[in-house]
Design a protein around this motif. Structure first.
Motif, short mmCIF file in Angstrom:
data_model
loop_
_atom_site.label_atom_id
_atom_site.label_comp_id
_atom_site.label_asym_id
_atom_site.label_seq_id
_atom_site.Cartn_x
_atom_site.Cartn_y
_atom_site.Cartn_z
N LYS A 207 5.01 10.63 -9.33
CA LYS A 207 4.70 9.29 -9.02
C LYS A 207 5.67 8.42 -9.58
O LYS A 207 6.10 7.35 -9.01
CB LYS A 207 3.20 8.93 -9.34
CG LYS A 207 2.28 9.54 -8.48
CD LYS A 207 0.84 9.06 -8.88
CE LYS A 207 -0.30 9.58 -8.20
NZ LYS A 207 -1.55 9.52 -8.81
N LEU A 208 6.04 8.62 -10.93
CA LEU A 208 7.08 7.80 -11.57
C LEU A 208 8.39 7.68 -10.79
O LEU A 208 9.02 6.63 -10.79
CB LEU A 208 6.97 8.23 -12.86
CG LEU A 208 6.11 8.02 -13.95
CD1 LEU A 208 6.55 8.75 -15.33
CD2 LEU A 208 5.98 6.34 -14.30
N ALA A 209 8.78 8.92 -10.22
CA ALA A 209 10.22 9.07 -9.57
C ALA A 209 10.09 8.36 -8.36
O ALA A 209 11.16 7.58 -8.02
CB ALA A 209 10.42 10.50 -9.54
N ARG A 210 8.87 8.38 -7.61
CA ARG A 210 8.78 8.10 -6.28
C ARG A 210 8.67 6.13 -6.37
O ARG A 210 9.38 5.76 -5.71
CB ARG A 210 7.54 8.51 -5.34
CG ARG A 210 8.25 9.91 -5.08
CD ARG A 210 6.86 10.43 -4.67
NE ARG A 210 7.28 11.89 -4.27
CZ ARG A 210 6.49 13.09 -3.97
NH1 ARG A 210 5.23 13.00 -4.22
NH2 ARG A 210 7.14 14.29 -3.94
N PHE B 136 0.81 -1.18 -0.07
CA PHE B 136 0.03 0.11 -0.09
C PHE B 136 0.84 1.22 -0.09
O PHE B 136 0.42 2.28 -0.42
CB PHE B 136 -1.16 -0.03 1.22
CG PHE B 136 -2.34 -0.85 0.94
CD1 PHE B 136 -2.97 -0.48 -0.24
CD2 PHE B 136 -2.47 -2.20 1.67
CE1 PHE B 136 -4.18 -1.59 -0.53
CE2 PHE B 136 -3.60 -2.89 1.26
CZ PHE B 136 -4.37 -2.63 0.23
N GLU B 137 1.81 1.24 0.52
CA GLU B 137 3.04 2.43 0.37
C GLU B 137 3.20 2.50 -1.16
O GLU B 137 3.37 3.92 -1.47
CB GLU B 137 4.36 1.77 1.28
CG GLU B 137 4.35 2.67 2.45
CD GLU B 137 5.69 2.11 3.26
OE1 GLU B 137 6.88 1.88 2.72
OE2 GLU B 137 5.51 1.65 4.30
N LEU B 138 3.58 1.70 -1.78
CA LEU B 138 3.83 1.71 -3.08
C LEU B 138 2.90 2.26 -4.04
O LEU B 138 2.91 3.21 -4.89
CB LEU B 138 4.65 0.52 -3.78
CG LEU B 138 5.98 0.13 -3.18
CD1 LEU B 138 6.35 -1.38 -3.62
CD2 LEU B 138 6.98 0.85 -3.86
N LEU B 139 1.79 1.42 -3.56
CA LEU B 139 0.42 2.04 -4.38
C LEU B 139 -0.01 3.18 -4.17
O LEU B 139 -0.77 4.01 -4.87
CB LEU B 139 -0.63 0.86 -4.08
CG LEU B 139 -0.74 -0.36 -4.56
CD1 LEU B 139 -1.86 -1.19 -4.11
CD2 LEU B 139 -0.51 -0.52 -6.29
N GLY B 140 0.24 3.68 -2.96
CA GLY B 140 -0.26 4.87 -2.26
C GLY B 140 0.75 6.23 -2.71
O GLY B 140 0.45 7.24 -2.08
N VAL B 141 1.73 6.20 -3.64
CA VAL B 141 2.70 6.98 -3.85
C VAL B 141 2.04 8.45 -4.43
O VAL B 141 0.83 8.34 -4.86
CB VAL B 141 3.90 6.97 -5.05
CG1 VAL B 141 4.68 6.03 -4.35
CG2 VAL B 141 2.99 6.35 -6.21
N GLU B 142 2.16 9.56 -3.92
CA GLU B 142 1.56 10.72 -4.25
C GLU B 142 2.48 11.77 -5.13
O GLU B 142 3.60 11.37 -5.48
CB GLU B 142 1.17 11.57 -2.88
CG GLU B 142 0.26 10.64 -1.84
CD GLU B 142 -0.36 11.46 -0.93
OE1 GLU B 142 0.23 12.85 -0.47
OE2 GLU B 142 -1.15 11.23 -0.28
N GLY B 143 1.68 12.80 -5.68
CA GLY B 143 2.02 13.59 -6.51
C GLY B 143 1.55 13.55 -7.97
O GLY B 143 0.41 13.02 -8.06
#
Lengths: 471, 471
Positions: free
Chosen positions: A248-251, A236-243
Motif C-alpha cells: 500500500k505504501l508503494a502504491r 476513492f482510488e487512492l483510499l482503496g489501494v490494495e495489498g
C-alpha cells in the motif's frame, strides 16, 4: 421510606466485577510501566476555565458542572434568571468534573513545565464524566487509560504504541484484533493529489464517517461540500489501494508521484533511505514498520495500514491509530495519535507528543462477550474454615493466622451455626476450599479439607494443612 | 492566555507521589483481601435523595452538588430566587458527589438485599468529596479505605479489625502506634453509675472532646448541660481507671458493682465464662482480647482499652476503635466501630455490622514525616538504554524487548542526542541502571552497564545482559 437508586448512566461494581476490572487495569498498568510510563493522577474537580472550550460546543454541554458551595445564588439577579441557564452558569458554578484525561494532562504539563524532565512519559487511569444520553456501552461515568509521551518526535514512540496495544490485548487473551494505522500526512497528500489545498479538515471529517455511512454517504457529503465527481473518484482510488502494509505504501507513492504531489521532505533524523521517498506520511509509516521489525514484532497480520482511517479529532498531526476486536460487535477499544500542540491553550506552545487510550468499559464488554474472564468469585477468600461452636471456632484461630501468613486469603465463618449453612456460604461466594474443624477433628488433631469444585475430601494432620495448600 | 490552576483543596499527584500512594493502597488491599473482604466500587455521583440528611446539617452543607444538565434553570421562578439558595437547590441539582463510603455501602446493601450472601464482607477504597475549608491535612478530595462486615454480631470481626490495623501499620513500617478500643456499653454503664439514664449522647459528645478541650473543658461543658459536680467527679474516677487492659476491665467492673449498675446480660453466643461478669461492654471487650490471644496477637502493648474513647458518631452501638501514630503529630489514622442499623434509612432495618476506615492521606503524611517511603523514582523504569545514532538505537531494540519480557521496565532514549543529556535524563528520573550501547560496544558485541547510585560500570557480552540483571 425512600427507595434507593443510583443516577442513570452510573453503575455499582460488585466484588466479581471489581476483580475483573482490576485484572484489566493490572494488565494495562503492567504494560505501561514495562515501557517506562509513569503514573499521574489529577483531581476529579477542575476549574471550568480549564475545561470549557476544549471539547467543542457539544462537549461544553456534556460537562458536569458543580454548584459553588454555600449561598451559590447570592450573585444571581432576576435579569440573569430571565436570560436563562447560559447566563446563570458562570454565577453559580466555577468547577466541573473531569471530561477526559488529555486536557488535565495538558494543564499539568503547563503548570509544572519548570520541574518536569522531558521527554515526559505519563500514564493515567481514572474515571471521566459526561452528561451524555446513556445507552448500551455508553455511561456517564467511565474509565479511560491513557499513555502519552511529550517532548520528543521520535517515531520509536509510535512503534511502541503498537507494541503496547498488542501486549495488552494478548495479555487479556484477545487475539483476533486489528490495529489500524494511518498518518495525517498521507491524508494531506491524498488531498493534494486531488488538486486541493487548505480544506483537509473537511476531507478528514467526511472520510472519518466511511465506516458508518459507507462510500455512497461520503460521496454525497463531499459533493455537498463542493468536491467534484472526478475528484471523488480519484479519492476513492487512492483510499482503496490494495495489498499488505508495504504494498500500500508503494502504491500510494506511485499515485502521489503520478498526481504530481510535491514531496514534503523526510524527517531530519530519519536514516531509513529505503523508505517511501520523500512524502512524510509514507516515510514515517515505513519507519514505524521498520522499528517494529527490529523490535521483534511478529503480528503484522494484525497491523493494517488503512488510508481511510481519519479519526475526527483535528489536533492530530502525524500517525493515528485505532483498534478493533474482530470477533465481537463493538466500537474501537483503543485509539490515539501524534499531536503538535498539546499545551498551547495553557500558555505553553510547541509541546508535541503522541498518545493513546484504552476504553476499559469496552474491553470489559469484549472479554465478557468472549467468555474470557476467569475470575468469577464474589470474594478473594481461597479457604473457609467451618466450625461447630465457640470452642472449635477458637481452636481454629491459629490455623487461620497461619493460612493468612502463608498468603492464602482465608476466613473463619464468624458464627457458630449449622455446617450446611457454612458450606452454602462458601458455595455462594465461590470459595474453592473448605476446611472442616469440628470436635472430632480437633480431638484427632486433623482437619478435613474439601475441594468444592470436585467434592474431593482429604484428611490431614493439622500441622500439615498450610504446607499442603501452599505447594 | 489563561494561567491554569486547580481548585483549592485538590491536588495533582505526580509519578513519585502516585507510586507512594499505590504502596499504601496495596498494603491495605492485601490485608483486607487476606481477611476475606471483597472489593466494592460505587459511583462518584449519587442522587441527593440518598445523600441528604445522612450527615447532619453541617454535612448537608458540605456536600458538593452537581448542576442538572441541559437547561438547568428552566423550572426556577423569580420567587424561588427571592427565597434564596436553599429553595433553589432542589430545582437545579438532583445529584451530588460521594461524601463518604458508608452511605453508598448502605444504599448498595439495601438495593441488592435479594442477591447478597450474608455475612457480607466488603472493602472499598475510593475518593470522597467535602466542601470543607481546606487546611493542613484537610482536602476537598481525599481517599477513604473502608472495610465492613454486615450480617453477623460475632466478636471475631472486632478482633480481626485489631489484627488488620496492626498488619497494615506494620506493613507500612509504622511500629509506634496505639490502637484505642472502647465499647459504647461501657460508656452507657458509666453513665448509669452516675445515676442517669437516657442522656448518654450528651455524655458521649462531651467525653469525645476530652482530647481537645481537656478535663477542665469537659467539666465546664457538663456543668452547663446540668450534670452536678459530684457526678462529674465520679465520672472522671471511672474514666481514669489505671492499669493494663485486663486491670481496667476489673476495676470498672468493681466500680459498676459498687455503684449498683444493673447488669445488662451477656451475649447469647458468648462462652467466655470468666469474662467481666454481666456488663455487656466489659464482657465483649474481654472476649475480643481472648480472641486476639487465641489468634497469636502479640502487640498488647499497642492495644489500649481507653474508657474515654467515645467517637462522636451516634450510630455506633458496640466496640469502637481509634488509632494514633505516636511519633508523629497527627490526628487519628484509622477508626471505626459496631453499629446496629446500617440500612434503616433505606428501608432495610436490622442490618448490623462492624467496620473501620483508614485515612490514606494521613497515613501518607505520617510515612513522609518519618521518612519511611523507599520509592522516590519519578518513573517505574529500571533500565535506560542510551545510544548514539539511529543505527545504534535500532540495534538496541532486541535487547530492549528482552529486558521488558524479563519483567524489567526499560526505555530506549527516544532521540539520538548527546550521551550526557541521556544520562541527565536517567538521573532526573531516578532510573537506577543505564546501559551504554554505542558503535564501539556494538562492534565488540558488548554493553556497558552503569549503576547510577555507585557509579560502578561493568562491561558484559550483549547476550548476558538480561541474565545478569535478573539474578
Amino acid at each position: 421510606m425512600q427507595k434507593p437508586s443510583i443516577p442513570k448512566g452510573t453503575r455499582d461494581f460488585g466484588p466479581a466485577q471489581v476483580a475483573r476490572r482490576q485484572h484489566i487495569f493490572n494488565v494495562i498498568r503492567r504494560t505501561f510501566e514495562s515501557f517506562g510510563f509513569a503514573p499521574l493522577e489529577t483531581p476529579t474537580l477542575e476549574n471550568l476555565s480549564v475545561l470549557t472550550g476544549k471539547y467543542g460546543d457539544e462537549g461544553d454541554q456534556l460537562l458536569f458542572k458543580v454548584l459553588n458551595s454555600g449561598d451559590f445564588a447570592k450573585d444571581v439577579t432576576a435579569e440573569d434568571l430571565a436570560t436563562g441557564s447560559k447566563a446563570l452558569l458562570p454565577k453559580v458554578a466555577e468547577k466541573g468534573l473531569r471530561y477526559d484525561l488529555t486536557v488535565p494532562f495538558a494543564r499539568y504539563v503547563a503548570m509544572n513545565r519548570g520541574t518536569l524532565t522531558f521527554p515526559f512519559k505519563r500514564y493515567q487511569m481514572q474515571p471521566v464524566w459526561r452528561a451524555d444520553r446513556p445507552q448500551r456501552g455508553r455511561y456517564r461515568e467511565f474509565y479511560q487509560c491513557d499513555a502519552d509521551v511529550v517532548g520528543t518526535d521520535s517515531l520509536l514512540c509510535e512503534a511502541e504504541i503498537v507494541l503496547m496495544i498488542a501486549q495488552v490485548l494478548g495479555g487479556l487473551g484477545l487475539h483476533d484484533f486489528t490495529i489500524k494505522i494511518n498518518h495525517r500526512g498521507v491524508l494531506r497528500n491524498i488531498y493534494q493529489a486531488l488538486g486541493g489545498e487548505g480544506r483537509e479538515t473537511d476531507l478528514f471529517v467526511a472520510i472519518d464517517k466511511l465506516d458508518k455511512i459507507g462510500r455512497d454517504g461520503v460521496t454525497k457529503e463531499l459533493l455537498e461540500r463542493g468536491f467534484s465527481a472526478p475528484i471523488i473518484e480519484t479519492l476513492f482510488e487512492l483510499l482503496g489501494v490494495e495489498g499488505d502494509y508495504e504494498e500500500k505504501l508503494a502504491r500510494l507513492l506511485a499515485g502521489f508521484v503520478t498526481a504530481g504531489v510535491e514531496p514534503d521532505g523526510t524527517r531530519p533524523d530519519d536514516d531509513n533511505e529505503e523508505a517511501a521517498a520523500n512524502y512524510r506520511g509514507l516515510t514515517e509509516l515505513a519507519t514505524v514498520r521498520d522499528l517494529l521489525v527490529a523490535s521483534g514484532f511478529k503480528q503484522f497480520d494484525r497491523l493494517e495500514f488503512d488510508p481511510t482511517l481519519a479519526r475526527g479529532l483535528s489536533y492530530y498531526t502525524g500517525c493515528i491509530f485505532e483498534v478493533k476486536i474482530n470477533n465481537v460487535q463493538m466500537g474501537s477499544v483503543s485509539g490515539g495519535g501524534r499531536y503538535d500542540n498539546l499545551t498551547g491553550s495553557f500558555g505553553l506552545p510547541g509541546v508535541s507528543g503522541v498518545g493513546f487510550s484504552f476504553g476499559v468499559d469496552r474491553l470489559y464488554d469484549c472479554l465478557e462477550a468472549l467468555d474470557l474472564f476467569t475470575a468469577t468469585a464474589e470474594t478473594p477468600t481461597r479457604c473457609l474454615i467451618t466450625h461447630f461452636d465457640g470452642a472449635s471456632g477458637r481452636a481454629a484461630l491459629p490455623l487461620l493466622a497461619q493460612l493468612r501468613a502463608a498468603g492464602i486469603p482465608s476466613e473463619l465463618y464468624p458464627d457458630a451455626t449449622k455446617l450446611q449453612k457454612q458450606f452454602k456460604y462458601a458455595d455462594a461466594k465461590g470459595i474453592p476450599l473448605v476446611i472442616v474443624l469440628g470436635p472430632e477433628e480437633l480431638a484427632a488433631g486433623v482437619a478435613k479439607i474439601k475441594i468444592m469444585a470436585s467434592g474431593v475430601e482429604r484428611v490431614l494432620p493439622l500441622a500439615e494443612v498450610v504446607a499442603a495448600l501452599t505447594v
